[in-house]
Each structure stands twice: as structure tokens, then as C-alpha cells.
Motif scaffolding. Structure first.
Motif, PDB file in Angstrom:
ATOM      1  N   LEU A  94       0.832  -1.205   0.000  1.00 22.26           N
ATOM      2  CA  LEU A  94       0.000   0.000   0.000  1.00 22.26           C
ATOM      3  C   LEU A  94       0.866   1.254   0.000  1.00 22.26           C
ATOM      4  O   LEU A  94       0.602   2.218  -0.743  1.00 22.26           O
ATOM      5  CB  LEU A  94      -0.913   0.008   1.224  1.00 22.26           C
ATOM      6  CG  LEU A  94      -2.021  -1.039   1.319  1.00 22.26           C
ATOM      7  CD1 LEU A  94      -2.759  -0.896   2.645  1.00 22.26           C
ATOM      8  CD2 LEU A  94      -2.993  -0.901   0.172  1.00 22.26           C
ATOM      9  N   SER A  95       1.898   1.246   0.818  1.00 22.83           N
ATOM     10  CA  SER A  95       2.754   2.426   0.962  1.00 22.83           C
ATOM     11  C   SER A  95       3.536   2.698  -0.315  1.00 22.83           C
ATOM     12  O   SER A  95       3.549   3.826  -0.821  1.00 22.83           O
ATOM     13  CB  SER A  95       3.724   2.234   2.134  1.00 22.83           C
ATOM     14  OG  SER A  95       3.019   2.033   3.342  1.00 22.83           O
TER      15      SER A  95
ATOM     16  N   ILE B 135      -5.756   9.003  -2.725  1.00 15.28           N
ATOM     17  CA  ILE B 135      -5.814   9.856  -1.535  1.00 15.28           C
ATOM     18  C   ILE B 135      -4.523  10.657  -1.379  1.00 15.28           C
ATOM     19  O   ILE B 135      -4.546  11.862  -1.093  1.00 15.28           O
ATOM     20  CB  ILE B 135      -6.079   9.001  -0.282  1.00 15.28           C
ATOM     21  CG1 ILE B 135      -7.455   8.316  -0.382  1.00 15.28           C
ATOM     22  CG2 ILE B 135      -5.991   9.850   0.989  1.00 15.28           C
ATOM     23  CD1 ILE B 135      -7.731   7.340   0.739  1.00 15.28           C
ATOM     24  N   CYS B 136      -3.369   9.977  -1.566  1.00 16.46           N
ATOM     25  CA  CYS B 136      -2.085  10.662  -1.398  1.00 16.46           C
ATOM     26  C   CYS B 136      -1.870  11.732  -2.471  1.00 16.46           C
ATOM     27  O   CYS B 136      -1.320  12.805  -2.178  1.00 16.46           O
ATOM     28  CB  CYS B 136      -0.949   9.647  -1.436  1.00 16.46           C
ATOM     29  SG  CYS B 136      -0.803   8.645   0.054  1.00 16.46           S
ATOM     30  N   VAL B 137      -2.298  11.445  -3.690  1.00 17.25           N
ATOM     31  CA  VAL B 137      -2.170  12.435  -4.760  1.00 17.25           C
ATOM     32  C   VAL B 137      -3.006  13.671  -4.433  1.00 17.25           C
ATOM     33  O   VAL B 137      -2.562  14.814  -4.592  1.00 17.25           O
ATOM     34  CB  VAL B 137      -2.593  11.832  -6.119  1.00 17.25           C
ATOM     35  CG1 VAL B 137      -2.717  12.932  -7.180  1.00 17.25           C
ATOM     36  CG2 VAL B 137      -1.587  10.785  -6.571  1.00 17.25           C
ATOM     37  N   TYR B 138      -4.230  13.455  -3.939  1.00 19.12           N
ATOM     38  CA  TYR B 138      -5.090  14.575  -3.553  1.00 19.12           C
ATOM     39  C   TYR B 138      -4.492  15.332  -2.368  1.00 19.12           C
ATOM     40  O   TYR B 138      -4.474  16.577  -2.348  1.00 19.12           O
ATOM     41  CB  TYR B 138      -6.481  14.065  -3.188  1.00 19.12           C
ATOM     42  CG  TYR B 138      -7.372  15.133  -2.581  1.00 19.12           C
ATOM     43  CD1 TYR B 138      -8.035  16.060  -3.383  1.00 19.12           C
ATOM     44  CD2 TYR B 138      -7.530  15.218  -1.199  1.00 19.12           C
ATOM     45  CE1 TYR B 138      -8.845  17.046  -2.829  1.00 19.12           C
ATOM     46  CE2 TYR B 138      -8.334  16.197  -0.631  1.00 19.12           C
ATOM     47  CZ  TYR B 138      -8.988  17.097  -1.453  1.00 19.12           C
ATOM     48  OH  TYR B 138      -9.779  18.071  -0.899  1.00 19.12           O
ATOM     49  N   LEU B 139      -3.994  14.600  -1.376  1.00 21.34           N
ATOM     50  CA  LEU B 139      -3.413  15.230  -0.193  1.00 21.34           C
ATOM     51  C   LEU B 139      -2.174  16.045  -0.561  1.00 21.34           C
ATOM     52  O   LEU B 139      -1.955  17.137  -0.010  1.00 21.34           O
ATOM     53  CB  LEU B 139      -3.053  14.159   0.836  1.00 21.34           C
ATOM     54  CG  LEU B 139      -2.492  14.643   2.174  1.00 21.34           C
ATOM     55  CD1 LEU B 139      -3.463  15.605   2.852  1.00 21.34           C
ATOM     56  CD2 LEU B 139      -2.180  13.457   3.090  1.00 21.34           C
TER      57      LEU B 139
ATOM     58  N   THR C  15      -4.960  -3.216  -5.347  1.00 21.14           N
ATOM     59  CA  THR C  15      -6.173  -2.398  -5.340  1.00 21.14           C
ATOM     60  C   THR C  15      -6.127  -1.370  -4.207  1.00 21.14           C
ATOM     61  O   THR C  15      -6.433  -0.191  -4.404  1.00 21.14           O
ATOM     62  CB  THR C  15      -7.424  -3.282  -5.172  1.00 21.14           C
ATOM     63  OG1 THR C  15      -7.478  -4.216  -6.248  1.00 21.14           O
ATOM     64  CG2 THR C  15      -8.689  -2.441  -5.178  1.00 21.14           C
ATOM     65  N   GLY C  16      -5.736  -1.837  -3.025  1.00 16.04           N
ATOM     66  CA  GLY C  16      -5.601  -0.910  -1.903  1.00 16.04           C
ATOM     67  C   GLY C  16      -4.569   0.163  -2.165  1.00 16.04           C
ATOM     68  O   GLY C  16      -4.756   1.325  -1.807  1.00 16.04           O
ATOM     69  N   GLY C  17      -3.454  -0.229  -2.812  1.00 16.40           N
ATOM     70  CA  GLY C  17      -2.417   0.749  -3.142  1.00 16.40           C
ATOM     71  C   GLY C  17      -2.909   1.808  -4.111  1.00 16.40           C
ATOM     72  O   GLY C  17      -2.577   2.990  -3.979  1.00 16.40           O
ATOM     73  N   ALA C  18      -3.719   1.391  -5.095  1.00 15.66           N
ATOM     74  CA  ALA C  18      -4.263   2.354  -6.061  1.00 15.66           C
ATOM     75  C   ALA C  18      -5.218   3.334  -5.377  1.00 15.66           C
ATOM     76  O   ALA C  18      -5.185   4.544  -5.649  1.00 15.66           O
ATOM     77  CB  ALA C  18      -4.980   1.608  -7.183  1.00 15.66           C
TER      78      ALA C  18
END
Length: 402
Positions: free
Chosen positions: A171-172, A307-311, A299-302
Motif C-alpha cells: 500500500l505504501s 488519496i495521497c495524490v489529492y493530499l 487495489t488498496g495501493g491504487a
């Protein structure tokens, strides 16, 4: 992402079916946009289908590698096939840019779609036997139902700390990769407005190819020398997540374009060491359902990547500083790395799975007798080329036209 069932058609068949579908969809896209008036709806739907169809690639590849490649050869094989993403980004990116300029955006779709269909044809004709291409009717007639006695023992698997360690690490790394992929071009354009775009769009991905190959070779070599598998997996992950994050932090502190290119190339290139770390650790832990587990983690990573891209965008907007973005990348990578270092293992945890004996038999037959119809090198070269086409499809700007 989807993955082949441990009791259903093999990874080869899943890849062939999905590649045929996404290749055909890519070729038809320009034609259908001229026929229908609802361009936005059609393009949104087609991109959604493309994501579903291409989403089976890595889970299917994980399933194939876990069953057909020795533990001491997995890292280099996976790293070699994985470089197809960078190779495709460069190849189709360059050829696609010329086609876009000379013949319009439609030509990029025709070119990449026909390449995919050509791969399917050559693989079916020259690499796979008729028996390998045949899908038994009972798989088709029973649909999506899975017999109770062959279901994956999810409860038993998710009670194991090493499973959660590799999932959290995946995920990370996936989310930080998406973050860098999305924001690095903007970082260079805003920080170094006079710089040439092809430099920062090409050099980091060019560097990633040899580093990925080297990581796979080094990992398998160390394992063959007698080092413990989990020790090597963790060592590779320290480089892939830890050292690459250090270069990402340096990227936010520099004001020199040349140094920024070096730091970005080092960060992106060293991330490929993950191919020899957590990416193959899934196959170490649960070969009988590696594809399914990798699909869950991917799937979880995507989703976390979104979320990370938005953050990251929110941090740039509110603080006006790129340092916060690279701090976010380093922090997320650190969480995954620490979890994997503390709880990661390389011993099988699926030995109570009902698929265990059958998969073990398949491994033994393949390793002892191997495939008499074609060599392994040709097969993995074929999957490298498919990944190259898929990588180019995902990355070229013409594929995101509206």
C-alpha cells in the motif's frame, strides 16, 4: 485488481483474454468516438474498462511466478518483466508523440492497440500450445461460482502478521509511486520553468530500467550464495523505500536543476528495488493464492494513491511548498518499511490451503520437467513486451485526451 482463481484458468489464459479485450477496445476507441455523440460518457466508460482489464496483469504475473519460477530466480524474473513499464513509457511515449504530431491522436490508439493484438497473436502461435490455450467448458459453465471446498482461506491468511506486513508495505510503495508519477512533472515545471520537459520526463524512467535489472540480479545472487531469503527481501526493501525516500527529501531542498534530475532519477530508480522486495515476498508467503493477495494489495495501493495524490495537491495549495509533498512521500514509505522490517517473513503461510498440494505438484512438475513446448526465457520476454505496451497505454498523453 482482479486475479486468476487458484482453481480456475491459469494466469496465461487470463492475460491473453484481458490483453485481447483491451487491445480491441483501444483500436475501436477512435472509431466509436466518431459514431457516438456522448464523447465524455464513452471515454469515461472505456477508461474504466481499460483499468479493469489491465488490472489483472500484475496479479496474474504474481500467480505465474509463484507457480513456475524457483524462489532463487523470482526477483530477477519479476524485475525484468517489471521494467516493461518504464520501457513502454519511453518507447510508446516517443513513437506516440511523433504519431500524435504527424497523424493525430487517433493514430496513437491504433498503434498501441494493434501492438497489443500482435502480442496476443504471436504468443498464441509461437509460445503456447493448444492445450495451454484451451479453457475447459466447466470453467465457463460454472461462471463465477467457486466450490466451497476450493475457496481461499482468507480468515487463516489474514490472521498472519507477515501477510499484513507485505500488504501494508505494498500500500505504501504503490501510493508513493503514484504520488511521484503525478506530481514530479508539475514540480519541475514550476520550480524550473526554463527546463526542457523531455529531460525530466525521460531521464528518471530511463534510469529505472538498469536499476530494476540490477536489483533482481543482486537479490537472486545473494540468495544463491546462502543468505536467508527474508534478509535479502528486507535489504531490497530498505533500498526501495528507505534510500529512495532520502533522495526524495533531497529533491525538495535543492535549487539546482541538475541536482534535481539526479535526485529524482535516484528516487524513481531505487524504487524499483521493491520488485525484489515485497513484490516477490507475496509469492514467498502464499504461492497458492499469490495472485489474489497481490490483487488485494494492488487495489488498496491504487485507492491510497488517489488519496495521497489529492493530499499532496492540498499541501501544495495551502503551504505553497513542495517540501511537504516529499515529506509525505517519505512518511508513507517509512510506515510501510518499518512494518515490513518488524513483521515480514518469507516462510509459507498457506500450507493449510486446499490448493497447497495441487500448486506444489504444479511447481514440482514445472521445475523438474518444465515446459517442453517452449523455454521460460521466451515466455518472460513475452510478458515483458506486454507490460511495455500496457505501460505505454497508461502513460501517453494522447490516451488522456477529451
Amino acid at each position: 485488481m482482479a486475479a486468476p482463481s487458484p482453481t480456475g484458468p491459469g494466469g496465461e489464459k487470463v492475460l491473453l483474454l484481458s490483453a485481447s479485450a483491451w487491445g480491441l477496445l483501444t483500436v475501436l476507441t477512435p472509431l466509436l468516438t466518431h459514431i457516438t455523440s456522448a464523447h465524455l460518457v464513452f471515454m469515461t466508460s472505456s477508461r474504466f474498462l481499460m483499468g479493469l482489464l489491465q488490472g489483472v496483469y500484475f496479479p496474474s504475473l504474481a500467480s505465474l511466478l509463484s507457480q513456475r519460477v524457483r524462489e532463487s530466480e523470482r526477483a530477477f524474473t519479476y524485475s525484468t518483466v517489471g521494467t516493461g513499464s518504464q520501457f513502454g513509457t519511453l518507447l510508446i511515449g516517443g513513437a506516440g508523440s511523433l504519431l500524435l504530431e504527424w497523424y493525430g491522436w487517433e493514430s496513437v490508439f491504433y498503434f498501441s492497440g494493434l501492438l497489443t493484438l500482435l502480442w496476443v497473436y504471436c504468443t498464441c502461435k509461437y509460445l503456447l500450445s493448444e492445450k495451454e490455450l484451451t479453457i475447459p467448458m466447466n470453467y465457463l459453465t460454472r461462471g463465477l461460482s467457486i466450490p466451497k471446498q476450493t475457496k481461499v482461506p482468507w480468515k487463516q491468511l489474514f490472521r498472519k502478521a507477515p501477510i499484513w506486513a507485505v500488504i501494508i508495505a505494498q500500500l505504501s510503495t504503490a501510493s508513493t509511486f503514484f504520488t511521484l508519477l503525478s506530481w514530479l512533472p508539475t514540480f519541475f515545471k514550476e520550480t524550473f520553468p526554463e527546463s526542457k520537459g523531455w529531460v525530466f520526463n525521460v531521464v528518471p524512467w530511463l534510469v529505472a530500467i538498469p536499476t530494476s535489472l540490477f536489483s533482481g540480479f543482486l537479490s537472486d545472487h545473494l540468495i544463491s550464495q546462502g543468505y536467508r531469503t527474508i534478509t535479502i527481501r528486507k535489504f531490497m526493501q530498505v533500498i526501495g523505500s528507505g534510500v529512495s525516500s532520502i533522495f526524495a527529501l533531497c529533491l525538495g531542498q535543492t535549487s539546482s536543476f541538475c541536482k534535481a534530475i539526479v535526485f529524482a532519477s535516484a528516487s524513481v530508480g531505487l524504487q524499483t528495488f521493491n520488485h525484489s522486495g515485497i513484490s516477490v515476498n507475496v509469492q514467498d508467503l502464499a504461492p497458492s493464492c499469490a495472485g489474489l493477495l497481490f490483487g488485494v494489495a494492488n487495489t488498496g495501493g491504487a485507492l491510497l494513491g488517489v488519496i495521497c495524490v489529492y493530499l499532496a495537491g492540498y499541501l501544495i495549495e495551502t503551504t505553497g511548498s513542495w517540501i511537504c509533498v516529499f515529506n509525505l512521500v517519505a512518511a508513507v514509505n517509512s510506515i510501510g518499511l518499518c512494518t515490513f522490517l518488524l513483521f515480514g517473513e518469507a516462510q509459507r503461510v498457506d500450507t493449510h490451503s486446499v490448493c497447497f498440494n495441487r500448486i506444489k505438484d504444479a511447481e514440482t512438475k514445472y521445475i523438474m520437467g518444465l515446459d517442453e513446448t517452449h523455454g521460460r526465457k521466451e515466455c518472460w520476454s513475452s510478458f515483458f513486451l506486454l507490460r511495455a505496451v500496457a505501460g505505454g497505454l497508461q502513460s501517453h498523453p494522447a490516451q488522456r485526451f477529451q
